[in-house]
Design an enzyme around this catalytic site. Structure first.
Site, PDB file in Angstrom:
ATOM      1  N   GLU A 233       0.885  -1.174   0.000  1.00  0.00           N
ATOM      2  CA  GLU A 233       0.000   0.000   0.000  1.00  0.00           C
ATOM      3  C   GLU A 233       0.914   1.213   0.000  1.00  0.00           C
ATOM      4  O   GLU A 233       1.459   1.592   1.042  1.00  0.00           O
ATOM      5  CB  GLU A 233      -0.886   0.012   1.258  1.00  0.00           C
ATOM      6  CG  GLU A 233      -1.835  -1.161   1.391  1.00  0.00           C
ATOM      7  CD  GLU A 233      -2.987  -1.119   0.394  1.00  0.00           C
ATOM      8  OE1 GLU A 233      -3.079  -0.159  -0.390  1.00  0.00           O
ATOM      9  OE2 GLU A 233      -3.783  -2.065   0.405  1.00  0.00           O
ATOM     10  N   CYS A 267      -2.283   8.994   2.490  1.00  0.00           N
ATOM     11  CA  CYS A 267      -2.106   8.502   1.110  1.00  0.00           C
ATOM     12  C   CYS A 267      -3.331   8.811   0.280  1.00  0.00           C
ATOM     13  O   CYS A 267      -3.227   9.007  -0.925  1.00  0.00           O
ATOM     14  CB  CYS A 267      -1.835   7.002   1.135  1.00  0.00           C
ATOM     15  SG  CYS A 267      -3.075   6.090   2.047  1.00  0.00           S
TER      16      CYS A 267
HETATM   17  P1  NAP Z   1       8.338   5.201   4.609  1.00  0.00           P
HETATM   18  O1  NAP Z   1       9.511   6.058   4.832  1.00  0.00           O
HETATM   19  O2  NAP Z   1       8.331   4.283   3.450  1.00  0.00           O
HETATM   20  O3  NAP Z   1       8.132   4.368   5.967  1.00  0.00           O
HETATM   21  C1  NAP Z   1       7.105   3.412   6.108  1.00  0.00           C
HETATM   22  C2  NAP Z   1       7.651   2.229   6.870  1.00  0.00           C
HETATM   23  O4  NAP Z   1       8.622   1.571   6.064  1.00  0.00           O
HETATM   24  C3  NAP Z   1       8.363   2.598   8.162  1.00  0.00           C
HETATM   25  O5  NAP Z   1       8.148   1.584   9.103  1.00  0.00           O
HETATM   26  C4  NAP Z   1       9.827   2.643   7.747  1.00  0.00           C
HETATM   27  O6  NAP Z   1      10.705   2.441   8.825  1.00  0.00           O
HETATM   28  C5  NAP Z   1       9.886   1.508   6.767  1.00  0.00           C
HETATM   29  N1  NAP Z   1      10.908   1.616   5.739  1.00  0.00           N
HETATM   30  C6  NAP Z   1      11.422   2.732   5.178  1.00  0.00           C
HETATM   31  N2  NAP Z   1      12.331   2.397   4.240  1.00  0.00           N
HETATM   32  C7  NAP Z   1      12.390   1.050   4.205  1.00  0.00           C
HETATM   33  C8  NAP Z   1      13.141   0.098   3.448  1.00  0.00           C
HETATM   34  N3  NAP Z   1      13.994   0.486   2.511  1.00  0.00           N
HETATM   35  N4  NAP Z   1      12.944  -1.203   3.695  1.00  0.00           N
HETATM   36  C9  NAP Z   1      12.076  -1.618   4.623  1.00  0.00           C
HETATM   37  N5  NAP Z   1      11.341  -0.776   5.369  1.00  0.00           N
HETATM   38  C10 NAP Z   1      11.480   0.549   5.156  1.00  0.00           C
HETATM   39  O7  NAP Z   1       7.005   6.037   4.470  1.00  0.00           O
HETATM   40  P2  NAP Z   1       6.500   7.213   5.426  1.00  0.00           P
HETATM   41  O8  NAP Z   1       7.172   8.441   5.007  1.00  0.00           O
HETATM   42  O9  NAP Z   1       6.590   6.819   6.836  1.00  0.00           O
HETATM   43  O10 NAP Z   1       4.942   7.242   5.069  1.00  0.00           O
HETATM   44  C11 NAP Z   1       4.454   8.012   4.080  1.00  0.00           C
HETATM   45  C12 NAP Z   1       4.185   7.218   2.808  1.00  0.00           C
HETATM   46  O11 NAP Z   1       3.300   6.132   3.090  1.00  0.00           O
HETATM   47  C13 NAP Z   1       3.483   8.054   1.788  1.00  0.00           C
HETATM   48  O12 NAP Z   1       4.018   7.797   0.516  1.00  0.00           O
HETATM   49  C14 NAP Z   1       2.047   7.573   1.877  1.00  0.00           C
HETATM   50  O13 NAP Z   1       1.279   7.810   0.726  1.00  0.00           O
HETATM   51  C15 NAP Z   1       2.229   6.128   2.152  1.00  0.00           C
HETATM   52  N6  NAP Z   1       1.002   5.556   2.727  1.00  0.00           N
HETATM   53  C16 NAP Z   1       0.268   4.702   1.965  1.00  0.00           C
HETATM   54  C17 NAP Z   1      -0.919   4.167   2.461  1.00  0.00           C
HETATM   55  C18 NAP Z   1      -1.769   3.246   1.633  1.00  0.00           C
HETATM   56  O14 NAP Z   1      -2.630   2.593   2.201  1.00  0.00           O
HETATM   57  N7  NAP Z   1      -1.564   3.150   0.320  1.00  0.00           N
HETATM   58  C19 NAP Z   1      -1.340   4.528   3.740  1.00  0.00           C
HETATM   59  C20 NAP Z   1      -0.556   5.393   4.494  1.00  0.00           C
HETATM   60  C21 NAP Z   1       0.619   5.898   3.973  1.00  0.00           C
HETATM   61  P3  NAP Z   1      11.492   3.701   9.509  1.00  0.00           P
HETATM   62  O15 NAP Z   1      10.445   4.594  10.086  1.00  0.00           O
HETATM   63  O16 NAP Z   1      12.328   3.037  10.534  1.00  0.00           O
HETATM   64  O17 NAP Z   1      12.260   4.345   8.403  1.00  0.00           O
END
Ligand code: NAP
Length: 462
Positions: A233, A267
């Site tokens: 997602e 999102c």
């Molecule tokens: P993010 O940086 O990708 O972090 C999300 C999760 O992934 C965190 O637990 C993070 O851990 C982990 N993570 C980051 N890089 C990783 C990697 N290379 N390998 C494995 N895990 C990794 O995203 P965010 O900035 O927190 O959240 C915002 C994004 O989420 C936006 O793009 C938003 O649209 C999306 N989102 C999508 C949905 C949906 O249902 N489609 C819902 C909500 C949010 P750390 O915190 O330790 O880095």
């Protein structure tokens, strides 16, 4: 990123957390595998009762849990209460409907056609599922994985975002205290760099990730390499299309909500507004006035509509997108300036004149920034909407049935909402297409993503 609670209002680090040592992580993995071996054999009514207990406890603690959410990521206290209420509803929904979702289904009502006395599909748990979750809805994002997974008989390992450790630890405690067997749901306080080790571990069967595109790409690559199921997602830049037949007062009220919900960090926030040229001027006038009337401030204050962004780097990203667009000729109708003072506040902002040369045209702006274009027709709006790499939610405002049908058929998104803003309900599937990811959460579909749909064929009696 260090694991810590940091106030988005002041920037002060309130509490730091130690990461799991390698030995502690190994212990948690071993416990998860042991729990999976017996938990899969528990009865569905028992699991439903434990979900009910979790809902009851959360209901009693709604105020303190909402405060914790607001403290860790800055959404308004009111929004945090709504998030917790949604979690309670989600737990109750899966407790009530889960047993029916888990009943065997006829594979072919006319089993004789395949030479059998009976054929059916038995949905069975697949084991330990890793959930990598974001901070923006710190309870709900994790709950919409956890409630169906636990109801299905799977075991959960939660790697939550590093800035919401209190929410992450609370979830483990909630399920344990609700009566679920030991180690059925555990939180892993680990950095994102250690996700690979956990996902490659043979004791882990599958993963779900909600987050950014780079994180999704990394987890999907590892899962593909290991031949493990994954649900993604990811980001969204949802279109919000407004046609002349609509009531502009209502459409602009919802447009403001759709863009600024969760301080603009969802999102499924509407991020691109395509307005028919015949109503573009009054729409923009009303939209800018209503965006400008939002109160930005302390998220604990009842009068506040928009709190700070969750992290300093998040605010830098948002400001960077706006500076890039303005530098290349976009027009700022509202906001667009980082305020002085402590905290990571960013004002509701409206831009016009955004072109393909600007980064925000193609990417996701995770903050309260709206882009508005006037378009000559619904076909043009759909062409623009569908030209984007993301395809999560989409919105159309119209009273015209033919326009509604065209939109529902043609829009390239996982969800199409007409005369309402995109939101998640436990009752209906949630998910995207294109670079917004794949797979579905919520409803019966979400529960079955992490189940073995086992085909059973029973031959004729001798
Ligand atoms: P993010 O940086 O990708 O972090 C999300 C999760 O992934 C965190 O637990 C993070 O851990 C982990 N993570 C980051 N890089 C990783 C990697 N290379 N390998 C494995 N895990 C990794 O995203 P965010 O900035 O927190 O959240 C915002 C994004 O989420 C936006 O793009 C938003 O649209 C999306 N989102 C999508 C949905 C949906 O249902 N489609 C819902 C909500 C949010 P750390 O915190 O330790 O880095």
């Amino acid at each position: 990123m260090a694991i810590a609670t940091t106030s988005p209002v002041t920037g002060e680090v309130l509490r730091r957390y130690e990461e799991l040592t390698p030995e502690e992580l190994e212990d948690k993995l071993a416990r998860a595998a042991a729990a999976a071996a017996s938990y899969r054999l528990t009865g569905v009514e028992e699991r439903a009762a434990w979900l009910q207990h979790a809902a009851e406890r959360l209901e009693k603690e709604i105020e303190s849990v909402s405060r914790m959410i607001t403290t860790e990521m800055g959404k308004t206290f009111r929004a945090a209460e709504e998030e917790v209420a949604k979690c309670i509803h989600g737990l109750r929904f899966y407790a009530a409907e889960g047993p029916a979702f888990l009943r065997d289904m006829d594979a072919d009502a006319d089993a004789g056609r395949v030479g059998a006395k009976q054929t059916f599909v038995s949905h069975q748990p697949i084991g330990v599922v890793l959930a990598v979750m974001p901070w923006n809805l710190p309870l709900w994002q994790a709950m919409r994985f956890a409630a169906p997974a636990l109801m299905a008989g799977n075991v959960g390992l939660l790697k939550h975002a590093s800035n919401v450790p209190q929410c992450a630890l609370y979830l483990e405690e909630l399920f344990r205290d609700a009566g679920f067997p030991q180690d059925v749901f555990q939180t892993l306080l680990i950095s994102s760099g250690r996700v690979e080790q956990v996902l490659r571990d043979p004791r882990v069967a599958a993963a779900t990730l909600t987050g950014s595109e780079p994180a999704g790409r990394s987890v999907a690559t590892i899962a593909g390499n290991e031949i493990k199921k994954v649900v993604l997602e990811l980001g969204g830049s949802d279109p919000f299309i407004v046609m002349p037949s609509t009531d502009l007062e209502r459409a602009t009220d919802v447009a403001v909500k759709a863009r600024c919900l969760n301080n603009g960090q969802s999102c499924i926030n509407a991020k691109r507004f395509y307005v028919h040229q015949d109503i573009a001027d009054p729409f923009i006038e009303m939209f800018v006035a209503k965006m400008g009337a939002l109160v930005v401030g302390d998220p604990m204050d009842e009068a506040t509509d928009v709190g700070p962004l969750a992290t300093e780097s998040g605010r830098q990203d948002v400001a960077g997108y706006v500076e890039d667009a303005v530098g290349k000729g976009a027009t700022v109708l509202l906001g667009g300036e980082r305020p002085d003072g402590p905290g990571w506040f960013y004002p509701p902002t409206v831009l016009t004149g955004v072109t393909p040369q600007m980064r925000m045209y193609h990417e996701e702006v995770f903050g309260p920034v709206a882009q508005v274009w006037a378009v000559p027709s619904l076909e043009d709006a759909l062409r623009e909407a569908n030209g984007h790499p993301y395809g999560l939610g989409s919105n159309l405002w119209t009273e015209d049935e033919a326009e509604r049908e065209l939109f529902v058929r043609d829009v390239q998104s996982g969800m199409a909402f007409v005369n309402g803003n995109t939101t998640s309900y436990p009752e209906i599937p949630f998910g995207g297409v294109k670079r917004s990811g794949f797979g579905r959460e919520l409803s019966d579909l979400g529960m079955r993503e992490f189940m073995n749909a086992k085909t059973v064929w029973i031959g004729q009696d001798a």
